[in-house]
Motif scaffolding. Structure first.
Motif, mmCIF file in Angstrom:
data_model
loop_
_atom_site.group_PDB
_atom_site.id
_atom_site.type_symbol
_atom_site.label_atom_id
_atom_site.label_comp_id
_atom_site.label_asym_id
_atom_site.label_seq_id
_atom_site.Cartn_x
_atom_site.Cartn_y
_atom_site.Cartn_z
ATOM 1 N N MET A 167 54.109 33.794 49.496
ATOM 2 C CA MET A 167 52.971 33.913 49.966
ATOM 3 C C MET A 167 52.517 33.009 50.937
ATOM 4 S SD MET A 167 49.230 34.036 47.887
ATOM 5 C CE MET A 167 49.089 35.892 48.100
ATOM 6 N N GLU A 168 51.955 32.923 51.895
ATOM 7 C CA GLU A 168 51.453 32.187 52.886
ATOM 8 C C GLU A 168 50.464 31.112 52.211
ATOM 9 O OE1 GLU A 168 49.756 32.658 57.416
ATOM 10 O OE2 GLU A 168 48.742 34.048 55.894
ATOM 11 N N GLN A 169 50.612 29.782 52.418
ATOM 12 C CA GLN A 169 49.876 28.748 51.821
ATOM 13 C C GLN A 169 48.623 28.396 52.653
ATOM 14 O OE1 GLN A 169 50.279 27.686 48.423
ATOM 15 N NE2 GLN A 169 51.510 29.707 48.693
ATOM 16 N N PRO A 170 47.742 28.032 52.073
ATOM 17 C CA PRO A 170 46.489 27.629 52.902
ATOM 18 C C PRO A 170 46.707 25.998 53.345
ATOM 19 C CG PRO A 170 45.614 28.327 50.867
ATOM 20 C CD PRO A 170 47.077 28.419 50.766
ATOM 21 N N ASN A 171 46.277 25.816 54.568
ATOM 22 C CA ASN A 171 46.528 24.425 55.015
ATOM 23 C C ASN A 171 45.509 23.976 56.155
ATOM 24 O OD1 ASN A 171 47.224 25.368 58.096
ATOM 25 N ND2 ASN A 171 48.536 26.686 56.654
ATOM 26 N N PHE A 172 45.591 22.743 56.428
ATOM 27 C CA PHE A 172 44.392 22.357 57.193
ATOM 28 C C PHE A 172 45.127 22.528 58.842
ATOM 29 C CE2 PHE A 172 43.350 19.432 53.572
ATOM 30 C CZ PHE A 172 42.292 20.382 53.298
ATOM 31 N N SER A 173 45.892 23.302 59.229
ATOM 32 C CA SER A 173 46.430 23.160 60.641
ATOM 33 C C SER A 173 45.191 23.518 61.784
ATOM 34 C CB SER A 173 47.762 24.192 60.749
ATOM 35 O OG SER A 173 47.238 25.237 60.534
ATOM 36 N N TYR A 174 44.252 24.425 61.333
ATOM 37 C CA TYR A 174 43.299 24.926 62.298
ATOM 38 C C TYR A 174 42.188 23.775 62.264
ATOM 39 C CZ TYR A 174 39.462 27.420 64.440
ATOM 40 O OH TYR A 174 38.456 27.836 65.111
ATOM 41 N N ILE A 175 41.869 23.279 60.811
ATOM 42 C CA ILE A 175 40.815 22.335 60.963
ATOM 43 C C ILE A 175 41.330 20.964 61.527
ATOM 44 C CG2 ILE A 175 39.578 20.692 59.104
ATOM 45 C CD1 ILE A 175 39.798 23.126 57.182
ATOM 46 N N ASP A 176 42.573 20.646 61.661
ATOM 47 C CA ASP A 176 43.214 19.468 62.251
ATOM 48 C C ASP A 176 43.048 19.696 63.694
ATOM 49 O OD1 ASP A 176 43.677 18.116 59.884
ATOM 50 O OD2 ASP A 176 45.711 18.909 59.891
ATOM 51 N N ALA A 177 43.297 20.792 64.230
ATOM 52 C CA ALA A 177 43.175 21.127 65.556
ATOM 53 C C ALA A 177 41.651 21.202 66.062
ATOM 54 C CB ALA A 177 43.968 22.341 65.870
ATOM 55 N N LEU A 178 40.953 21.771 65.306
ATOM 56 C CA LEU A 178 39.244 21.639 65.603
ATOM 57 C C LEU A 178 38.836 20.383 65.586
ATOM 58 C CD1 LEU A 178 37.555 23.886 66.309
ATOM 59 C CD2 LEU A 178 36.790 24.077 63.634
ATOM 60 N N SER A 179 39.291 19.694 64.662
ATOM 61 C CA SER A 179 38.775 18.176 64.399
ATOM 62 C C SER A 179 39.106 17.260 65.706
ATOM 63 C CB SER A 179 38.668 17.696 63.148
ATOM 64 O OG SER A 179 40.074 17.540 62.983
ATOM 65 N N GLY A 180 39.974 17.589 66.189
ATOM 66 C CA GLY A 180 40.854 16.510 67.142
ATOM 67 C C GLY A 180 40.885 15.155 66.667
ATOM 68 N N GLY A 181 41.320 15.089 65.415
ATOM 69 C CA GLY A 181 41.248 13.721 64.912
ATOM 70 C C GLY A 181 40.136 12.970 64.382
#
Length: 105
Positions: free
Chosen positions: A1-15
Motif C-alpha cells: 500500500m502506498e504510504q502517506p508522505n510530505f512530498s506535496y507539502i514540501d513542494a508547496l511550502s517551498g522550504g
C-alpha cells in the motif's frame, strides 16, 4: 500500500517551515472530522452525501502525496454516486493509513 508522505507539502511550502507546519496542523485538525462525517453518512447509507465527503477527502489524500490512492478515491466517489460500494474496503484502508500517519506527527 502506498504510504502517506510530505512530498506535496514540501513542494508547496517551498522550504518555508512555518507554512509547512501550518499545512500539517490543518490536515491533523480537519482529517479526523471529515472521516467521521464520511463514516456517519456511510452508516446511514446516505451514499450521495458520502460521495461529497469522499470528494473533500480527495484533497487530503492528494496533500499527503497519495497519487494512486487519489485515483482510487475518484473511482470510489463515482461508485457511491451510483449507490455502489465497490472500492469501499480499499478506500477505508487508505483513510486508516492516513489517520495512522497523522497521529504519529
Amino acid at each position: 500500500m502506498e504510504q502517506p508522505n510530505f512530498s506535496y507539502i514540501d513542494a508547496l511550502s517551498g522550504g518555508d517551515e512555518a507554512f509547512k507546519l501550518k499545512l500539517i496542523a490543518i490536515v491533523k485538525e480537519e482529517l479526523p472530522v471529515e472521516i467521521d462525517v464520511y463514516v456517519a453518512n456511510m452508516k446511514i447509507k446516505n451514499f450521495q452525501e458520502a460521495a461529497e465527503n469522499v470528494h473533500k477527502l480527495k484533497h487530503k489524500i492528494s496533500i499527503l502525496g497519495l497519487e494512486t490512492s487519489y485515483e482510487l478515491a475518484v473511482n470510489f466517489e463515482e461508485n457511491l454516486k451510483e449507490n455502489s460500494l465497490e472500492l469501499k474496503e480499499e478506500f477505508d484502508a487508505i483513510l486508516k493509513e492516513m489517520l495512522r500517519f497523522i497521529n504519529t506527527l
